[in-house]
Design a protein around this motif. Structure first.
Motif, PDB file in Angstrom:
ATOM      1  N   LYS A 103      39.359  31.825  12.316  1.00 47.92           N
ATOM      2  CA  LYS A 103      38.135  31.927  13.110  1.00 47.92           C
ATOM      3  C   LYS A 103      38.439  32.450  14.508  1.00 47.92           C
ATOM      4  CE  LYS A 103      34.175  29.083  14.563  1.00 47.92           C
ATOM      5  NZ  LYS A 103      33.629  27.702  14.625  1.00 47.92           N
ATOM      6  N   SER A 104      39.581  32.057  15.050  1.00 43.65           N
ATOM      7  CA  SER A 104      39.945  32.507  16.389  1.00 43.65           C
ATOM      8  C   SER A 104      40.157  34.022  16.427  1.00 43.65           C
ATOM      9  CB  SER A 104      41.210  31.790  16.877  1.00 43.65           C
ATOM     10  OG  SER A 104      42.338  32.180  16.122  1.00 43.65           O
ATOM     11  N   GLN A 105      40.597  34.606  15.301  1.00 46.86           N
ATOM     12  CA  GLN A 105      40.796  36.055  15.276  1.00 46.86           C
ATOM     13  C   GLN A 105      39.462  36.797  15.346  1.00 46.86           C
ATOM     14  OE1 GLN A 105      43.522  37.388  15.739  1.00 46.86           O
ATOM     15  NE2 GLN A 105      43.546  39.490  14.991  1.00 46.86           N
ATOM     16  N   ASN A 106      38.458  36.274  14.679  1.00 43.40           N
ATOM     17  CA  ASN A 106      37.120  36.878  14.777  1.00 43.40           C
ATOM     18  C   ASN A 106      36.619  36.829  16.215  1.00 43.40           C
ATOM     19  OD1 ASN A 106      37.032  37.355  12.005  1.00 43.40           O
ATOM     20  ND2 ASN A 106      36.139  35.343  11.574  1.00 43.40           N
ATOM     21  N   ASN A 107      36.895  35.710  16.863  1.00 46.88           N
ATOM     22  CA  ASN A 107      36.504  35.574  18.268  1.00 46.88           C
ATOM     23  C   ASN A 107      37.276  36.567  19.144  1.00 46.88           C
ATOM     24  OD1 ASN A 107      35.274  34.113  20.598  1.00 46.88           O
ATOM     25  ND2 ASN A 107      37.399  33.539  20.992  1.00 46.88           N
ATOM     26  N   LEU A 108      38.573  36.726  18.885  1.00 54.13           N
ATOM     27  CA  LEU A 108      39.386  37.663  19.657  1.00 54.13           C
ATOM     28  C   LEU A 108      38.888  39.091  19.473  1.00 54.13           C
ATOM     29  CD1 LEU A 108      41.787  38.387  21.437  1.00 54.13           C
ATOM     30  CD2 LEU A 108      43.231  38.345  19.404  1.00 54.13           C
ATOM     31  N   ILE A 109      38.519  39.445  18.253  1.00 52.86           N
ATOM     32  CA  ILE A 109      37.979  40.791  17.996  1.00 52.86           C
ATOM     33  C   ILE A 109      36.743  41.021  18.871  1.00 52.86           C
ATOM     34  CG2 ILE A 109      36.820  42.234  16.272  1.00 52.86           C
ATOM     35  CD1 ILE A 109      38.695  40.876  14.174  1.00 52.86           C
ATOM     36  N   ASP A 110      35.873  40.012  18.942  1.00 56.19           N
ATOM     37  CA  ASP A 110      34.676  40.129  19.778  1.00 56.19           C
ATOM     38  C   ASP A 110      35.064  40.290  21.240  1.00 56.19           C
ATOM     39  OD1 ASP A 110      31.723  39.806  20.309  1.00 56.19           O
ATOM     40  OD2 ASP A 110      32.468  38.054  21.393  1.00 56.19           O
ATOM     41  N   VAL A 111      36.047  39.526  21.703  1.00 48.88           N
ATOM     42  CA  VAL A 111      36.507  39.618  23.094  1.00 48.88           C
ATOM     43  C   VAL A 111      37.017  41.029  23.391  1.00 48.88           C
ATOM     44  CG1 VAL A 111      38.330  38.887  24.684  1.00 48.88           C
ATOM     45  CG2 VAL A 111      37.020  37.174  23.433  1.00 48.88           C
ATOM     46  N   ILE A 112      37.894  41.541  22.529  1.00 54.25           N
ATOM     47  CA  ILE A 112      38.503  42.852  22.766  1.00 54.25           C
ATOM     48  C   ILE A 112      37.463  43.966  22.728  1.00 54.25           C
ATOM     49  CG2 ILE A 112      40.072  44.584  21.771  1.00 54.25           C
ATOM     50  CD1 ILE A 112      41.996  42.315  21.114  1.00 54.25           C
ATOM     51  N   TRP A 328      40.668  41.682  45.686  1.00 61.65           N
ATOM     52  CA  TRP A 328      40.594  43.146  45.745  1.00 61.65           C
ATOM     53  C   TRP A 328      40.429  43.666  47.168  1.00 61.65           C
ATOM     54  CZ3 TRP A 328      36.141  42.449  41.793  1.00 61.65           C
ATOM     55  CH2 TRP A 328      36.659  42.198  40.525  1.00 61.65           C
ATOM     56  N   LYS A 329      39.469  43.091  47.881  1.00 61.11           N
ATOM     57  CA  LYS A 329      39.074  43.648  49.170  1.00 61.11           C
ATOM     58  C   LYS A 329      39.979  43.210  50.325  1.00 61.11           C
ATOM     59  CE  LYS A 329      35.392  46.071  48.052  1.00 61.11           C
ATOM     60  NZ  LYS A 329      35.316  47.521  48.296  1.00 61.11           N
ATOM     61  N   THR A 330      40.390  41.929  50.322  1.00 60.94           N
ATOM     62  CA  THR A 330      41.188  41.416  51.437  1.00 60.94           C
ATOM     63  C   THR A 330      42.683  41.610  51.202  1.00 60.94           C
ATOM     64  OG1 THR A 330      39.491  39.762  51.941  1.00 60.94           O
ATOM     65  CG2 THR A 330      41.695  39.378  52.849  1.00 60.94           C
ATOM     66  N   GLN A 331      43.156  41.286  49.996  1.00 59.81           N
ATOM     67  CA  GLN A 331      44.588  41.354  49.709  1.00 59.81           C
ATOM     68  C   GLN A 331      45.034  42.723  49.211  1.00 59.81           C
ATOM     69  OE1 GLN A 331      46.688  38.980  50.506  1.00 59.81           O
ATOM     70  NE2 GLN A 331      45.051  37.615  51.179  1.00 59.81           N
ATOM     71  N   GLY A 332      44.101  43.535  48.708  1.00 61.62           N
ATOM     72  CA  GLY A 332      44.478  44.845  48.172  1.00 61.62           C
ATOM     73  C   GLY A 332      45.112  44.775  46.806  1.00 61.62           C
ATOM     74  N   ILE A 333      44.918  43.650  46.115  1.00 61.34           N
ATOM     75  CA  ILE A 333      45.483  43.460  44.774  1.00 61.34           C
ATOM     76  C   ILE A 333      44.748  44.361  43.784  1.00 61.34           C
ATOM     77  CG2 ILE A 333      45.637  41.768  42.893  1.00 61.34           C
ATOM     78  CD1 ILE A 333      46.259  39.677  45.115  1.00 61.34           C
ATOM     79  N   HIS A 334      45.492  44.889  42.810  1.00 61.52           N
ATOM     80  CA  HIS A 334      44.925  45.879  41.903  1.00 61.52           C
ATOM     81  C   HIS A 334      44.076  45.264  40.785  1.00 61.52           C
ATOM     82  CE1 HIS A 334      48.655  48.029  43.429  1.00 61.52           C
ATOM     83  NE2 HIS A 334      47.649  48.744  43.890  1.00 61.52           N
ATOM     84  N   THR A 335      44.546  44.167  40.197  1.00 58.82           N
ATOM     85  CA  THR A 335      43.811  43.597  39.068  1.00 58.82           C
ATOM     86  C   THR A 335      43.932  42.071  39.065  1.00 58.82           C
ATOM     87  OG1 THR A 335      43.468  43.736  36.646  1.00 58.82           O
ATOM     88  CG2 THR A 335      45.747  43.761  37.416  1.00 58.82           C
ATOM     89  N   VAL A 336      42.870  41.411  38.595  1.00 54.12           N
ATOM     90  CA  VAL A 336      42.864  39.947  38.491  1.00 54.12           C
ATOM     91  C   VAL A 336      42.723  39.577  37.018  1.00 54.12           C
ATOM     92  CG1 VAL A 336      41.849  39.666  40.781  1.00 54.12           C
ATOM     93  CG2 VAL A 336      40.348  39.730  38.794  1.00 54.12           C
ATOM     94  N   SER A 337      43.423  38.533  36.617  1.00 54.07           N
ATOM     95  CA  SER A 337      43.388  38.157  35.205  1.00 54.07           C
ATOM     96  C   SER A 337      42.279  37.150  34.926  1.00 54.07           C
ATOM     97  CB  SER A 337      44.734  37.565  34.766  1.00 54.07           C
ATOM     98  OG  SER A 337      44.977  36.335  35.422  1.00 54.07           O
ATOM     99  N   VAL A 338      41.656  37.321  33.773  1.00 52.80           N
ATOM    100  CA  VAL A 338      40.710  36.344  33.239  1.00 52.80           C
ATOM    101  C   VAL A 338      41.332  35.782  31.971  1.00 52.80           C
ATOM    102  CG1 VAL A 338      38.419  35.967  32.257  1.00 52.80           C
ATOM    103  CG2 VAL A 338      38.705  37.561  34.163  1.00 52.80           C
ATOM    104  N   GLY A 339      41.565  34.477  31.938  1.00 52.87           N
ATOM    105  CA  GLY A 339      42.114  33.846  30.740  1.00 52.87           C
ATOM    106  C   GLY A 339      40.997  33.626  29.727  1.00 52.87           C
ATOM    107  N   PHE A 340      40.823  34.576  28.856  1.00 50.90           N
ATOM    108  CA  PHE A 340      39.675  34.561  27.949  1.00 50.90           C
ATOM    109  C   PHE A 340      39.771  33.474  26.886  1.00 50.90           C
ATOM    110  CE2 PHE A 340      38.866  38.715  29.642  1.00 50.90           C
ATOM    111  CZ  PHE A 340      37.516  38.921  29.447  1.00 50.90           C
ATOM    112  N   ALA A 341      38.643  32.804  26.640  1.00 51.80           N
ATOM    113  CA  ALA A 341      38.464  31.987  25.450  1.00 51.80           C
ATOM    114  C   ALA A 341      37.304  32.554  24.636  1.00 51.80           C
ATOM    115  CB  ALA A 341      38.187  30.530  25.806  1.00 51.80           C
TER     116      ALA A 341
END
Length: 565
Positions: A103-112, A328-341
């Motif tokens: 079931k988690s794989q079906n959810n991952l497919i939706d996330v991707i 992004w704006k203050t630190q100039g960091i390129h990307t932020v991670s979202v820990g998806f569920a």
């Protein structure tokens, strides 16, 4: 909990601003419209009647010397997998054929698929994230096979562990196990040395031996199996700076958060400051890609923010959107991670990306204003001198004078509680170091070697004399009293009622947690803005509650520009 946990996340936010903050009707309406827009972003993405070029896409930026066009949001693969048990674990390893049919794989497919539709094409996992690596690869390979995507359409990152005593043979075994999963992708875009924290690991990785670990990674690069080499870290600031200054890496995964930099908080940065701000600045000077690890969880559990934090940021931005924009704006960091569920975990971050892409200078001014209010609150609660100097000139947990204690870390948690009321976050954070083992029968070096590279440092020990550790601090006696106080506040056998937390200023604003294991019913616009918010009358079927609900709905119907489903 101050809000109804069965209500939608949007309604929980409305409850807080309506009942706790007494937001005026006009501002409440603006908030309602903003939340409705957040809740409906996926509907827009899936709407085939809207031309693709008119749909919102996550902005992309150059990821340092890698030259990759990196989406400013990354899909993190630490929460979406079927199991945490690595496939290399004898007998208990992930059954590959089963996890990809779960079931988690079906959810991952939706996330991707959802990520790809909105332009988010960076997928990050690790060798030891259980079945995550297996599941991501299976999904991406199938999407390539059916023609949905090409290999050049996405960026794939995985991370391999390395210890102070790891040999090249050990690392090669880790790589072989990982390559068995990812070979079908053709190559790994970003290969990271994972959780590099202590000096032993750093010595091992930075060795110039012809048969060393770094040379092994370079050989993989020459073979075309790996495009770019970097590292991730939960270490102290001085150790992170050492890795960055080696100039051997194209990018870094690092903690840099407005409310404090995880294990690096309160550790010296080699330049007179503390935390990871100088590390990020140096990485950018060296043209490294910079990836912000877990800004919404390890950066303050901002999906369950304190009332003080949410109120100071204000109704224009959620704490999650604020954290992303500050990165992004203050630190100039390129990307932020979202820990998806689940795919709905993008809701608040997509709002931030829209603001980043569409608002320009207004976005920067919104962030600066919120940062200013938060800094003003901290100065008011902590005092200006402590706010500016309280975490400086404190040894890290790797220095002998600390006896392994995360002294700066604990002082930082005291700040989080005192200034911002971040009780749940601070309690969780302290719990992870309070339980770190330390044997009086072993010497300092032996004990430090037993630290987890993902969780170095230990909690307060009343038997340790901190005079030596704090001799350079501007106010040692105040620092000592704060260490005792924060330990007593957060130790595992201290339990507080909601009433006691409120009295101390540690009240929670709301909880955005989705309670279902996988996505439940999609929130429609009408569900968001016509659901019963937390009424001042207390709710229920009383005449007052019914009347107030009518008034709230009337305000929305009369003044909202939204079309109600």
């Amino acid at each position: 909990m101050p809000t109804n946990c069965t209500a939608s996340p949007s309604v929980r936010q409305l409850e807080f601003w309506h009942t706790d903050q007494n937001l005026p009707d006009e501002e409440l309406l603006a908030l309602t419209e903003r939340l409705a827009k957040i809740a409906s972003w996926r509907k827009e993405v899936d709407d085939e009647s809207i031309p693709e070029e008119e749909k919102f896409k996550i902005p992309k930026v150059r990821f340092g010397k890698t030259e990759l066009q990196m989406p400013i949001i990354t899909c993190g693969g630490m929460r979406v997998q079927e199991t945490w048990v690595p496939d290399s674990t004898p007998l208990l390893g992930s059954n590959k054929s089963k996890v990809v049919k779960s079931k988690s794989q079906n959810n991952l497919i939706d996330v991707i698929l959802t990520c790809l539709k909105v332009g988010l094409n960076h997928f990050e996992t690790a060798r030891l994230y259980g079945s995550s690596e297996i599941q991501f690869v299976d999904c991406l390979v199938n999407l390539m096979a059916d023609g949905t995507i090409k290999r050049s359409d996405f960026i794939f990152q995985t991370k391999l562990p390395v210890g102070a005593g790891s040999t090249t043979e050990d690392f090669a075994k880790q790589w072989k196990a990982s390559w068995e999963n990812v070979e079908k992708l053709g190559y790994v875009d970003l290969l990271s040395f994972w959780c590099v924290s202590d000096s032993g690991q750093i010595d091992n990785i930075l060795s110039d031996d012809e048969d060393g670990l770094y040379q092994f990674a370079l050989d993989l690069q020459k073979e075309g199996k790996v495009k770019h080499i970097g590292f991730s870290t939960h270490g102290s600031a001085e150790n992170i700076m050492r890795m960055i200054n080696s100039n051997k890496f194209s990018y870094v995964n690092v903690h840099k958060h407005f409310f404090g930099d995880y294990h690096a908080a309160g550790t010296p940065d080699t330049l007179g400051g503390q935390g990871n701000a100088a590390c990020v600045k140096r990485a950018l000077e060296l043209d490294m890609g910079v990836f912000n690890i877990s800004p919404f969880d390890k950066g303050g559990k901002l999906y369950r923010p304190s009332a003080a934090v949410a109120a100071a940021i204000g109704p224009e931005l959620s704490p999650i959107a604020f954290a992303a924009l500050s990165s992004w704006k203050t630190q100039g960091i390129h990307t932020v991670s979202v820990g998806f569920a689940r795919s709905s975990d993008l809701d608040e971050v997509v709002e931030a990306a829209r603001i980043y892409g569409e608002e320009g200078e207004k976005a920067k001014s919104m962030v600066k204003a919120a940062e200013g209010r938060l800094e003003e609150l901290a100065i008011q609660k902590l005092g200006k001198e402590w706010y500016e100097k309280g975490l400086l000139n404190v040894p890290s947990f790797y220095e002998k004078s600390s006896d392994g204690m995360g002294i700066g870390h604990m002082l930082w948690l005291h700040n989080c509680l005192t200034a911002y009321g971040m009780h749940e976050f601070s309690k969780n954070r302290y719990g992870s170091i309070e339980n770190v083992s330390w044997s009086k029968k072993k010497d300092f070096d032996e004990n430090v070697k037993s630290f987890s590279s993902g969780n170095p440092g230990r909690g307060y020990d009343e038997g340790v004399d901190t005079d030596e550790a704090l001799k350079q601090h501007y106010n040692p006696s105040l620092a000592k009293s704060k260490l005792v106080e924060v330990h007593n506040w957060l130790k595992k056998d201290t339990s507080l009622t909601d009433e006691e937390k409120t009295k101390l200023g540690w009240k929670q604003a709301y909880n955005l947690t989705t309670w279902e294991e996988f996505p439940g019913e999609v929130v429609t616009v009408s569900n968001v803005i016509l659901s019963r918010v937390g009424l001042k009358s207390g709710g229920g079927n009383s005449e007052d509650a019914v009347q107030e609900a009518k008034v709230m709905r009337g305000i929305v119907r009369r003044k909202s520009s939204l079309i109600l489903d």
